[in-house]
Design an enzyme around this catalytic site. Structure first.
Site, short mmCIF file in Angstrom:
data_model
loop_
_atom_site.label_atom_id
_atom_site.label_comp_id
_atom_site.label_asym_id
_atom_site.label_seq_id
_atom_site.Cartn_x
_atom_site.Cartn_y
_atom_site.Cartn_z
N ASP A 1 24.50 47.74 44.06
CA ASP A 1 25.72 47.09 44.38
C ASP A 1 26.41 48.36 44.97
O ASP A 1 25.26 49.45 45.87
CB ASP A 1 26.01 47.96 43.38
CG ASP A 1 27.70 46.96 43.43
OD1 ASP A 1 27.93 46.25 43.87
OD2 ASP A 1 28.26 46.56 41.61
N ASP B 1 32.79 39.19 42.59
CA ASP B 1 33.23 39.14 42.10
C ASP B 1 33.42 37.79 40.74
O ASP B 1 33.96 37.34 39.72
CB ASP B 1 33.28 40.14 41.39
CG ASP B 1 32.67 41.53 42.13
OD1 ASP B 1 31.41 41.53 41.43
OD2 ASP B 1 33.19 42.77 41.83
C1 GLA Z 1 30.19 44.91 41.38
C2 GLA Z 1 30.09 43.80 41.29
C3 GLA Z 1 29.60 42.97 39.95
C4 GLA Z 1 29.66 44.30 38.64
C5 GLA Z 1 30.44 45.30 38.77
C6 GLA Z 1 29.57 47.22 37.79
O1 GLA Z 1 31.99 44.84 41.50
O2 GLA Z 1 29.78 43.27 42.42
O3 GLA Z 1 29.03 42.06 39.70
O4 GLA Z 1 28.15 45.08 39.06
O5 GLA Z 1 30.43 46.21 40.62
O6 GLA Z 1 30.62 48.00 38.07
#
Ligand code: GLA
Length: 703
Positions: free
Chosen positions: A452, A522
């Protein structure tokens, strides 16, 4: 042999299976573009290789049709190359010096008439996919340093048309990769990222047509850039109706000191032509990615159905809740269990812990091994979330190495999600990330990494670097990022990697060389996703498009959607589940296992077949069809949005089947019937929806 040079006419011809790309060496030694489109003979272009003088204000318009156009002389358009020599001269006078043709590559070398500077224009022909990969290599063959200020990968010339329409990807966090169209008048349209990542806002690709191309017909010229840092694509229509597309690393806040004997190699900008609409363009790109870009090891294997804990447990992961989620996941047929954020350091919320990659013993008293063993005993593989490029100020890493972050010495850096960005341009940061990742992957039985990157880069200061090198920082950052991924992929070839950046902030052909798949957004609302998935699949292979089924109402927009709608929407890519399974009823869990079982039967078509977008989400009726490689089977997904009274019927004609083959057609769980391929493609099927947000799954198998 796909590349030819005619010594008499001085014309180069690059042929792919269905296209020709032609340019020649003009009187002043410039490499002048002549033609790109359906197959022709290069001789047909002879009459185009002429000077284009207009007035003393527009002396060398042919320069604007050059394959690279270095900035110098009377040239005013967006340049391919711009630089300063060490004596302050900034004018380039480059012309053809030599060329080399190999099996499927052509390298044209340009030389400056005075300074020891050479540029290789590289063309790699991907005949089978009607694509040409281009990039440029700038070489300082002298002793004095040269300051590069703009080094594009390629300039693409689009043929003269009355109208030009640009199709591109636009978006934002929670609404990535949506399709936009824009008529181009005289002037420039700039697509770019200045955020240090590919970005949620624009994605580095373009497609141009004359305004009449559709999904299945019309001529389209398109390209995609393989770069995950700051990038720029300028689409420029000049007053003489030349349309040029210049793209590469963004020259904004960039310079690169090229010492004597050094080279600078730009990322690849791949370009193609389709005379069969956007659908054909996408299918070409999907095949190209599977054959030429995706990491070899998993390019043709099936993506596993994964479960991810983020929406269920947030930062509050612990052994007990993960094991109970894993039990439910295994019960419904999940094959890969992924623990998300919160498993390390003092990571109880987004304010602390990033950078401290040790297991949190309070949450996992028996360590990770215990959790991994439980997951493995349930028959699933284990995956884990990391965000290696970041640090919270409240972390041991930051307390020990406050100088490891990007930032300007007299400024307090902006926090995004309470975190700062590590300066990956620094070798010690690269080494740190490589060593903790190597340890993690060596010590534990981990088969999947979700990598990420949760904030945009800002204030990209690199205080320790010599002043003249400080603007190299974000290019070095991206190159080091690639090196880390490459090294990890080499050391751990069985581990699959997912590129995530707060959803879809890092989706591009550059990272795809190392990433097996992408987290699209997300926002997991199944209807919003249909729009993003349309945009994603326009350039990127559906097998890399990870889609989770989550809870309803959705956390983002509170929309209620049936489990069926959520599953079908996610089954159009690489299926995952991200809901809080501990709260799902037995009935929902049973339904989920049925959908997952169906997905496993059809996923080869979705992941390795051909995609036909039969109706876009903007119509209120989304229809996507996947056809098995050999046309022996197909699957159609249909989704409606809202229904006006009397408007519940939708007619769909399928694609890609064998006309004479007889197929068994099953709509949802209805009684199957038989139709010929010709019937399905011409007569079509009339589908009746019941109520709002209805959806259908149609399965088609050759008898
Ligand atoms: C990002 C990712 C999510 C999750 C969060 C965790 O937003 O896109 O899927 O992994 O971080 O903090």
């Amino acid at each position: 042999m796909s590349i030819h040079f005619n010594q008499d006419s001085k014309i180069f011809e690059i042929d792919t299976n269905h296209t020709s790309y032609v340019f020649g060496i003009n009187q002043s030694g410039g490499i002048q573009h002549l033609y790109w489109g359906n197959k022709v003979k290069s001789g047909d272009c002879n009459r185009l290789l002429v000077p284009m003088l207009r007035s003393s204000f527009d002396l060398h318009i042919e320069n604007e049709r050059e394959e690279y156009s270095p900035w110098g002389g009377m040239f005013y358009a967006e340049p391919g190359l711009k630089l300063s020599f060490s004596d302050g001269v900034r004018d380039l006078k480059m012309s053809y010096a030599s060329h080399e043709i190999k099996e499927d590559s052509l390298i044209i070398t340009l030389k400056d008439e005075h300074y020891p500077l050479e540029v290789d224009l590289v063309y790699m022909v991907k005949e089978q996919f009607d694509l040409i990969e281009r990039n440029a290599i700038v070489r300082n063959v002298g002793k004095d340093p040269i300051m590069l200020e703009n080094t594009s990968s390629a300039v693409w010339m689009i043929p003269d048309m009355n109208e030009y329409q640009l199709t591109y990807s636009f978006g934002y966090w929670g609404g990535e990769t949506q399709i936009k169209k824009q008529n181009l008048s005289e002037g420039k349209m700039v697509l770019e990222s200045r955020k240090g990542i590919t970005s949620h806002n624009h994605n580095p690709w373009f497609a141009i047509d004359n305004g009449n191309a559709s999904e299945e017909s019309g001529e389209i010229w398109y390209g995609a850039l393989a770069w995950s840092g700051n990038w720029k694509i300028v689409i420029e229509r000049n007053t003489y109706n030349n349309l040029r597309v210049v793209g590469g690393i963004n020259d904004f806040d960039f310079s690169w000191l090229l010492e004597g004997g050094e080279i600078f190699e730009t990322p690849v900008f791949v370009g193609g032509f389709s005379d069969k609409g956007f659908g054909h363009m996408s299918r070409n790109m999907h095949l190209y990615e599977r054959n030429c870009i995706l990491p070899k090891k998993h390019a043709n294997t099936l993506r596993k159905v994964l479960y991810n804990s983020w929406e269920a447990t947030g930062f509050s992961v612990n052994a007990e809740n993960q094991i109970s989620l894993a039990q439910k996941a295994a019960q419904i047929g999940v094959e890969l269990f992924v623990i998300d954020d919160g498993w390390f350091g003092k990571r109880n919320n987004d304010k602390a812990g990033l950078g401290d990659w040790q297991i949190n013993k309070e949450k996992f008293p028996e360590g990770l091994t215990h959790l991994i063993k439980s997951v493995r005993d349930m028959g699933m593989e284990f995956g884990i979330w990391v965000e290696p490029e970041m640090v919270n100020p409240d972390s041991d890493l930051y307390r020990t190495h406050p100088d490891w972050v990007l930032g300007f010495s007299t400024r307090k850096g902006s926090l995004g999600r309470n975190q700062l960005v590590l300066n990956l341009a620094k070798d010690e940061v690269k080494t740190f990330i490589l060593s903790f990742m190597t340890e993690l992957l060596s010590e534990y039985d981990i088969k999947f990494i979700k990598w990420d990157m949760n904030r945009a880069v800002s204030e990209p200061g690199w205080n320790e670097a010599p002043l003249k090198r400080q603007k190299e920082v974000l290019v070095k950052y991206t190159k080091n990022l690639y090196e880390i991924w490459r090294t990890l992929k080499e050391k751990f070839p069985d581990v699959m990697f997912e590129s995530c950046s707060g959803g879809g902030g890092r989706i591009d052909l550059g990272i795809m060389e190392y990433a097996d798949q992408f987290w699209v957004s997300d926002n997991t609302d199944a209807l919003d996703r249909l729009y993003m998935q349309e945009g994603f699949s326009t350039m990127y292979n559906p097998k890399t498009m990870v889609c989770w089924v989550t809870d309803s109402p959705n956390g983002f927009n509170k929309r209620n959607l049936s489990l069926k709608y959520r599953f079908l929407s996610s089954m159009t890519g690489a299926l995952g589940v991200g809901g809080n399974l501990r709260k799902w009823s037995d009935e929902s869990l049973e339904d989920a296992s049925r959908y997952i079982a169906v997905y496993k039967q059809i996923r080869d078509m979705v992941q390795n077949g051909s995609l036909y977008r039969l109706s876009p989400p903007s119509t209120g009726n989304t229809v996507v069809q996947y056809v098995e490689d050999k046309g022996r089977g197909s699957v159609v997904f249909m989704f409606n949005q809202s229904l006006n009274f009397g408007m519940n019927k939708f007619h769909v004609r399928l694609k890609g089947l064998f006309p004479d083959v007889s197929y068994k057609v099953t709509i949802d769980e209805e009684e199957p019937f038989t139709m010929s391929g010709s019937g399905l493609m011409n007569v079509g099927l009339t589908i009746k929806y019941k109520g709002e947000y209805d959806c259908k799954l149609i399965r088609i198998v050759a008898e």
